[in-house]
Design a protein around this motif. Structure first.
Motif, short mmCIF file in Angstrom:
data_model
loop_
_atom_site.label_atom_id
_atom_site.label_comp_id
_atom_site.label_asym_id
_atom_site.label_seq_id
_atom_site.Cartn_x
_atom_site.Cartn_y
_atom_site.Cartn_z
N GLY A 1 0.79 -1.23 0.00
CA GLY A 1 0.00 0.00 0.00
C GLY A 1 0.82 1.27 0.00
O GLY A 1 0.39 2.29 -0.55
N SER A 2 2.00 1.24 0.61
CA SER A 2 2.83 2.45 0.64
C SER A 2 3.33 2.82 -0.75
O SER A 2 3.87 3.91 -0.96
CB SER A 2 4.02 2.26 1.58
OG SER A 2 4.82 1.17 1.18
N ALA A 3 3.14 1.92 -1.71
CA ALA A 3 3.52 2.24 -3.09
C ALA A 3 2.73 3.42 -3.64
O ALA A 3 3.16 4.07 -4.60
CB ALA A 3 3.30 1.02 -3.99
N LEU A 4 1.58 3.70 -3.03
CA LEU A 4 0.81 4.88 -3.43
C LEU A 4 1.64 6.15 -3.25
O LEU A 4 1.56 7.09 -4.03
CB LEU A 4 -0.46 4.95 -2.58
CG LEU A 4 -1.61 5.82 -3.10
CD1 LEU A 4 -2.13 5.30 -4.43
CD2 LEU A 4 -2.74 5.86 -2.07
N LEU B 1 11.16 -0.51 -7.57
CA LEU B 1 12.08 -1.39 -8.28
C LEU B 1 11.43 -2.01 -9.50
O LEU B 1 12.08 -2.19 -10.54
CB LEU B 1 12.59 -2.49 -7.33
CG LEU B 1 13.60 -2.04 -6.27
CD1 LEU B 1 13.89 -3.16 -5.30
CD2 LEU B 1 14.89 -1.54 -6.92
N PHE B 2 10.15 -2.33 -9.42
CA PHE B 2 9.44 -2.86 -10.57
C PHE B 2 9.25 -1.77 -11.63
O PHE B 2 9.41 -2.01 -12.83
CB PHE B 2 8.07 -3.42 -10.15
CG PHE B 2 8.15 -4.75 -9.45
CD1 PHE B 2 8.03 -5.93 -10.16
CD2 PHE B 2 8.36 -4.82 -8.09
CE1 PHE B 2 8.11 -7.15 -9.53
CE2 PHE B 2 8.44 -6.03 -7.43
CZ PHE B 2 8.32 -7.21 -8.16
N ALA B 3 8.89 -0.56 -11.19
CA ALA B 3 8.74 0.55 -12.14
C ALA B 3 10.06 0.89 -12.80
O ALA B 3 10.13 1.14 -14.01
CB ALA B 3 8.18 1.78 -11.41
N LEU B 4 11.14 0.89 -12.03
CA LEU B 4 12.48 1.17 -12.56
C LEU B 4 12.85 0.17 -13.65
O LEU B 4 13.35 0.54 -14.72
CB LEU B 4 13.50 1.11 -11.42
CG LEU B 4 14.97 1.12 -11.81
CD1 LEU B 4 15.35 2.49 -12.34
CD2 LEU B 4 15.85 0.74 -10.62
N THR B 5 12.61 -1.11 -13.39
CA THR B 5 12.95 -2.14 -14.37
C THR B 5 12.19 -1.96 -15.66
O THR B 5 12.73 -2.16 -16.76
CB THR B 5 12.67 -3.53 -13.78
OG1 THR B 5 13.40 -3.68 -12.55
CG2 THR B 5 13.09 -4.63 -14.74
N ALA B 6 10.93 -1.57 -15.58
CA ALA B 6 10.12 -1.36 -16.78
C ALA B 6 10.72 -0.30 -17.69
O ALA B 6 10.62 -0.39 -18.92
CB ALA B 6 8.69 -1.00 -16.40
N ALA C 1 3.81 6.08 -10.38
CA ALA C 1 2.54 6.34 -9.70
C ALA C 1 1.49 5.31 -10.08
O ALA C 1 0.71 4.85 -9.25
CB ALA C 1 2.05 7.74 -10.03
N VAL C 2 1.45 4.93 -11.37
CA VAL C 2 0.45 3.95 -11.82
C VAL C 2 0.71 2.59 -11.17
O VAL C 2 -0.21 1.96 -10.63
CB VAL C 2 0.46 3.82 -13.36
CG1 VAL C 2 -0.53 2.75 -13.81
CG2 VAL C 2 0.10 5.16 -14.01
N VAL C 3 1.96 2.14 -11.20
CA VAL C 3 2.31 0.88 -10.54
C VAL C 3 2.04 0.98 -9.04
O VAL C 3 1.54 0.04 -8.42
CB VAL C 3 3.79 0.52 -10.80
CG1 VAL C 3 4.23 -0.65 -9.92
CG2 VAL C 3 4.00 0.18 -12.27
N GLY C 4 2.33 2.14 -8.47
CA GLY C 4 2.09 2.34 -7.04
C GLY C 4 0.63 2.17 -6.65
O GLY C 4 0.32 1.59 -5.61
N ILE C 5 -0.27 2.66 -7.48
CA ILE C 5 -1.70 2.51 -7.18
C ILE C 5 -2.10 1.05 -7.22
O ILE C 5 -2.86 0.57 -6.36
CB ILE C 5 -2.55 3.34 -8.16
CG1 ILE C 5 -2.29 4.84 -7.96
CG2 ILE C 5 -4.03 3.05 -7.97
CD1 ILE C 5 -2.97 5.73 -8.97
#
Length: 494
Positions: free
Chosen positions: A71-74, A131-136, A349-353
């Motif tokens: 949830g903190s990914a938001l 880390l997932f967003a960075l890899t993308a 932000a999109v991955v975080g949501i």
């Protein structure tokens, strides 16, 4: 103000060796994060005995932790878009390690809710989704495979850490065991800081506008809702599979090996399904992976009706394998599907949501299963319940589109912006091969220009479902609009 790179420069980092090194480093850090948190399932029974409570109250610790981890990914997604990965690794890593050490000292259960939850959950969440967003952003052609590699870290964590935590528990008890996990996490986070790097900055259009367009789409809410239902079932299961199995007559060590099977098969699922993403499509495979959950829970429910311990354990191993493949495949494909459907603009932000949606399910799942188990006096009712929940998630995800959304702010590979705003097309338009552009003054210059004008006009007025615009001069203008474009084939058709 984000710098604008030329198309030639911004494309150089895509699918590069540096990107693969970063993906490997991210996978190892993700392994430490998931592994340390999932080790809680090995400590749960001993903690329940020490604090003289049932599985319900103990499972709240795990639920809060995983909720904050996702949830903190938001927040962390937005922080990543603004500051990059290094500050998040430093601050989040310090909280993560501190949470493990502090929890090992608690004398009252609710202190564990705060220290374990905020430390491991919020601290780990600061770097997990980024880390997932960075890899993308490091990949185009091999994005699904790279995302699968990073997601493999969570499978390795489940496979390695839980049996290791059981050994620590047997040798030293859960308190000293957590301190050892803190030492290991510190070493891995330092390693991550040495090898993980940001890609070159690229033009990202209007991130805020892009996010507002994304959240208004039905596809966004289909993915979000299915993510909540998925994690209610899976995280609840991972958190309580050991105590549930022990209550059903399985030896403690054998129950721990079930988590090992989940982790190992999740790695198989991640690598197998992401390797098939290009020929079969990430979205199609995402739906197939989710579809494995109801099958897994059907097998698990059958085990509660079997008396022969050998047969029961064999079915539990099959259940753990199917669960792991489904879980691993879904998590590994989610990042590629997100980038493919919604583009790279504001991807943190999109991955975080979406991680926040998953965190909501994680907050619900373990306490729901734990308290239902305590009330029903056995595992049959909660297993049947999560089976129904997983089936509902499949039904939500099944009708989701397999084509990228025609958003005016869509950003494709290399950071190139979409063509001018246009309504979504009604049908898929084939992507033509880019034509050679003759040099000025050549004999065919006039003929080529005459042929190119209708194509350019058509693309501006009605862009197809899938295309990557390429500015003729390689640089978007100051308003983020592309120059006259050509269109390249899309190799991946989801």
């Amino acid at each position: 103000m984000i710098a604008v790179e030329t198309a030639e420069h911004s494309a150089v980092h895509l699918d590069s060796a540096r990107g693969w090194v970063t993906a490997c480093g991210a996978a190892i850090v993700v392994m430490a994060g998931f592994g340390s948190i999932y080790s809680f399932t090995a400590f749960a029974n001993d903690m329940a005995e020490e604090f003289d409570t049932g599985l319900g109250p103990i499972s709240i610790v795990f639920g809060i932790t995983v909720f904050l981890y996702f949830g903190s990914a938001l927040l962390s997604g937005r922080l990543y878009d603004r500051f990059g990965i290094v500050p998040l690794l430093i601050v989040g890593g310090a909280l993560f390690v501190g949470g493990l050490v502090a929890t090992s000292q608690v004398t009252v259960l609710w202190h564990g809710y705060v220290l374990y939850g905020v430390g491991l959950g919020f601290g780990g969440g600061l770097f997990n989704a980024p880390l997932f967003a960075l890899t993308a952003t490091w990949f185009d052609k091999h994005r699904a495979m790279a995302q699968g590699l990073v997601a493999t870290g969570s499978g390795l964590g489940t496979m390695i850490y839980v049996p290791f935590a059981q050994r620590l528990l047997a040798e030293y008890g859960w308190r000293v065991g957590m301190r050892w996990l803190a030492v290991i996490a510190t070493a891995i986070l330092v390693f991550g800081l040495l090898v993980i790097r940001q890609p070159p900055r690229t033009h990202v259009g209007s991130p805020r506008r892009h996010l507002s367009l994304v959240v208004r789409t039905a596809t966004f809410w289909q993915m979000g809702t299915s993510g909540v239902l998925f994690t209610i079932a899976v995280i609840g299961t991972i958190g309580l599979i050991i105590p549930f199995s022990i209550d059903d007559g399985v030896a403690e060590l054998a129950a721990g090996w079930l988590v090992f099977v989940v982790g190992l098969s999740s790695i198989v699922g991640r690598l197998a399904l992401t390797s098939l993403a290009r020929p079969l499509g990430s979205i199609r495979l995402l739906k197939i992976a989710f579809g494995g959950l109801p099958v897994a829970y059907t097998i698990w429910f059958i085990t509660t009706r079997v008396d022969a311990l050998g047969t029961k354990y064999g079915l539990l191993v099959v259940f753990a394998a199917v669960l792991g493949v489904s879980y691993g495949g879904f998590v590994a494909l989610l990042g590629d599907v997100t980038a493919y459907l919604f583009g790279l603009a504001n991807i943190g932000a999109v991955v975080g949501i979406f991680f926040f949606f998953s965190g909501t399910g994680a907050l619900i799942g373990p306490p729901l299963l734990g308290f239902t188990h305590d009330a029903a006096g056995g595992a049959g009712v909660p297993i049947l319940m999560v089976g129904v929940i997983s089936l509902a998630g499949v039904l939500v995800l099944l009708p989701m589109t397999r084509h990228p959304l025609a958003l005016a702010t869509y950003i494709g590979p290399g950071g190139q912006p979409s063509a001018a705003s246009a309504p979504p097309p009604r049908a898929m338009v084939p992507s033509p091969q880019p034509a050679a552009i003759p040099t000025a003054g050549s004999p065919t210059d006039g003929l080529a220009a005459a042929m190119a004008r209708p194509l350019t006009a058509a693309l501006r007025s009605a862009p197809p479902d899938v295309f990557w615009p390429i500015p003729s001069d390689g640089v978007p203008d100051r308003n983020g609009a592309a120059a006259p474009v050509t269109v390249s084939d899309v190799a991946r058709s989801n």
